[in-house]
Design an enzyme around this catalytic site. Structure first.
Site, PDB file in Angstrom:
ATOM      1  CG  ASP A   1      -1.614  -1.160   1.586  1.00 16.83           C
ATOM      2  OD1 ASP A   1      -1.585  -2.102   0.801  1.00 16.83           O
ATOM      3  OD2 ASP A   1      -2.249  -1.175   2.652  1.00 16.83           O
TER       4      ASP A   1
ATOM      5  CG  ASP B   1      -5.349  -0.106   6.774  1.00 19.14           C
ATOM      6  OD1 ASP B   1      -4.298  -0.438   7.346  1.00 19.14           O
ATOM      7  OD2 ASP B   1      -5.999  -0.891   6.059  1.00 19.14           O
TER       8      ASP B   1
HETATM    9  C1  FRU Z   1      -3.970  -3.594   2.630  1.00 17.09           C
HETATM   10  C2  FRU Z   1      -3.368  -4.039   3.935  1.00 17.09           C
HETATM   11  C3  FRU Z   1      -3.754  -3.093   5.055  1.00 17.09           C
HETATM   12  C4  FRU Z   1      -2.644  -3.288   6.044  1.00 17.09           C
HETATM   13  C5  FRU Z   1      -1.454  -3.482   5.143  1.00 17.09           C
HETATM   14  C6  FRU Z   1      -0.405  -4.401   5.687  1.00 17.09           C
HETATM   15  O1  FRU Z   1      -3.291  -4.063   1.528  1.00 17.09           O
HETATM   16  O2  FRU Z   1      -3.760  -5.366   4.243  1.00 17.09           O
HETATM   17  O3  FRU Z   1      -5.028  -3.301   5.589  1.00 17.09           O
HETATM   18  O4  FRU Z   1      -2.489  -2.188   6.891  1.00 17.09           O
HETATM   19  O5  FRU Z   1      -1.946  -3.994   3.926  1.00 17.09           O
HETATM   20  O6  FRU Z   1       0.752  -4.352   4.912  1.00 17.09           O
END
Ligand code: FRU
Length: 504
Positions: free
Chosen positions: A48, A173
């Site tokens: 992300d 998040d």
């Molecule tokens: C989304 C996710 C988020 C989390 C992150 C971990 O792709 O699963 O919810 O914070 O990646 O790397």
């Protein structure tokens, strides 16, 4: 900010170790699928986008990162900076797991996704500390920087140590923004099988008050909403909520447009659609810049995909930065930022290219693996069964390619990578009506292992990673089920933004 305590020193040591590992790993990369004008990690794993912010004249992009290996491990925050959204400079890793609430050591732990704000000139990151255990612990944390490069975790961490409910599926998040004197945080959440975007407010970023769910799944939108982003777009109270819902295959991303009431912290949904109809688009995040533009970047991969570049010592790319606007009917438009025109060279223009039924037409000097194409066709007079399109990344013998086609009868746009090379196959599709003048307009960005397609001025976006043999650079235009004409075609080579390094 904290004094140089043992904890601060421990974090600095983790950062220095990560930097050394990256340097070493970057020297061993195989660059076959490395992109030429997309953001990628120097080596290792990236997922992300995090902490997107326009700060003191630069765009900052942080990202989920494992500098040690090309797979998801204890998450760090990588960091890159750009003055123009086109050229990126890698900066030292910003966050490393170092505390009991974000400690690393195993896959699935660490400094998970979050956002960045400008708190009176201090670049402040808000992230999820994730610790796997019998029940995963997810808490919200702060890290602060004076210089925009070196970050110290707050002594007050975790600033939100408990989720609103004990029984829940995810609490992570955080995306934070300010309105008046109040900070608002939207957090991804899931409970009782329903994904939710929950909201907190704060006056100082340290002490937060729970305000309830701004929005939740209607039962068909997944059981956990990862990476929510809620922001004003359009007139009045109009807002857009971006979510990455879990467990609603095959849809992996959604936007909801509607209104947000800052008093009640409730979002009233109007339109809801996919943001991008490709396979490789996840966890988008936005920033607003000094020109007031709302700019979105997403991870140009998807969990569970084949990911051939992993075997080459790296994984992950970001989509091109896209400017978001809202149409009067509440539907979203996403278009690549105009700064990307700086990459154009070697322009070729064609008008009135006739495509006979069943044809496969090559055009002089139209080929390559780093290209922008703009194609306009009047589809109003096409036979109902007619399709017009192009094959990209064609092998010399024509047996391998990715096909993009518009079906006039079905009013659908497709990107078909069944014969595309390594990696996953599959056909992406999106509904697409012609524009008011009867035309379909396609804008396509091809990079060495990606294709991003924008149709009808950003009405539809479709993003896929492609892993053909590097020598497959042919482009062939076709019509099927009837003849068709390409009214106009513009093609540019796109210049690389990364130094051409061959690490082999
Ligand atoms: C989304 C996710 C988020 C989390 C992150 C971990 O792709 O699963 O919810 O914070 O990646 O790397």
């Amino acid at each position: 900010m904290e004094k140089s305590t043992g904890k601060v020193r421990a974090h600095r040591t983790r950062i220095a170790e990560a930097g050394a590992a990256l340097k070493e790993n970057a020297s061993k990369l195989n660059d076959t699928y490395r992109l030429h004008y997309h953001m990628m990690p120097p080596a290792g794993w990236m997922n992300d986008p995090n902490g997107l912010i326009y700060f003191k004249g630069d765009y900052h992009l942080f990202y989920q990162h494992d500098p040690y290996q090309a797979k998801q491990g204890p998450m760090h925050w990588g960091h890159a900076r750009s003055g123009d959204l086109v050229h990126w400079e890698h900066l030292p890793v910003a966050l490393a797991p170092s505390e009991p609430y974000d400690k690393g050591g195993q896959a699935g732990q660490g400094c998970w996704s979050g956002s960045a704000v400008d708190d009176n000139g201090m670049l402040t990151l808000i992230y999820t500390g994730h610790v796997d255990g019998q029940t995963p612990e997810e808490v919200q944390c702060l890290a602060v920087s004076r210089d925009g490069i070196t970050f110290e975790k707050s002594a007050a961490n975790p600033v939100i140590g408990d989720s609103p409910d004990a029984e829940r599926f995810g609490f992570r998040d955080p995306k934070v923004w300010k309105r008046g004197d109040t900070w608002y945080m939207v957090v991804g959440y899931g409970k009782d099988g329903l994904g939710k975007a929950i909201v907190y407010t704060s006056g100082d970023l340290l002490s937060w008050t729970y305000q309830g769910a701004a929005a939740e799944s209607d039962g068909r939108m997944g059981d956990m909403w990862e990476c929510p982003d809620l922001f004003p777009l359009g007139e009045g109270d109009s807002h857009v909520l971006l979510i990455s819902p879990m467990n609603i295959a095959p849809v992996k991303n959604l936007y909801l447009s509607g209104t947000f009431d800052y008093g009640s912290c409730r979002f009233e949904k109007g339109v809801s659609e996919q943001i991008d109809y490709g396979f490789d688009f996840y966890a988008p995040q936005t920033l607003v810049d000094d020109r007031g533009r709302r700019i979105m970047i997403a991870w140009m991969n998807i969990w569970g995909a084949a990911m051939p570049e992993q075997a080459h010592g790296w994984l992950g790319a970001m989509t091109l930065p896209r400017e978001l606007t809202l149409a009067a009917d509440g539907t979203l438009r996403s278009n690549p930022v105009e700064e990307l025109a700086a990459l154009r060279s070697d322009h070729k223009a064609y008008k009135g290219v006739a495509l006979e039924e069943g044809s496969l037409v090559e055009l002089s000097r139209v080929s390559g693996d780093c290209l922008e194409l703009e194609l306009v066709a009047d589809v109003s007079s096409l036979a109902a069964c007619a399709e017009i399109g192009l094959r990209i990344r064609c092998s010399g013998d024509g047996s391998s390619y990715t096909e993009i086609r518009y079906s006039a009868g079905e009013r659908k746009l497709y990107m078909d990578r069944e014969l595309g090379g390594a990696g996953d196959g599959g056909v992406s599709e999106a509904p697409l009506s012609p524009m008011a003048d009867g035309r379909v307009k396609l804008r396509l960005f091809i990079d060495r292992s990606s294709a991003e397609l924008f149709a009808n001025e950003g009405r539809i976006a479709m993003t896929n990673r492609l892993y053909p043999d590097p020598s497959h650079t042919g482009i062939r235009f076709f019509a099927r089920g009837g003849a068709a004409v390409i009214e106009s075609l513009n093609v540019w080579q796109l210049e690389p933004v990364w130094p051409r390094v061959n690490w082999n």
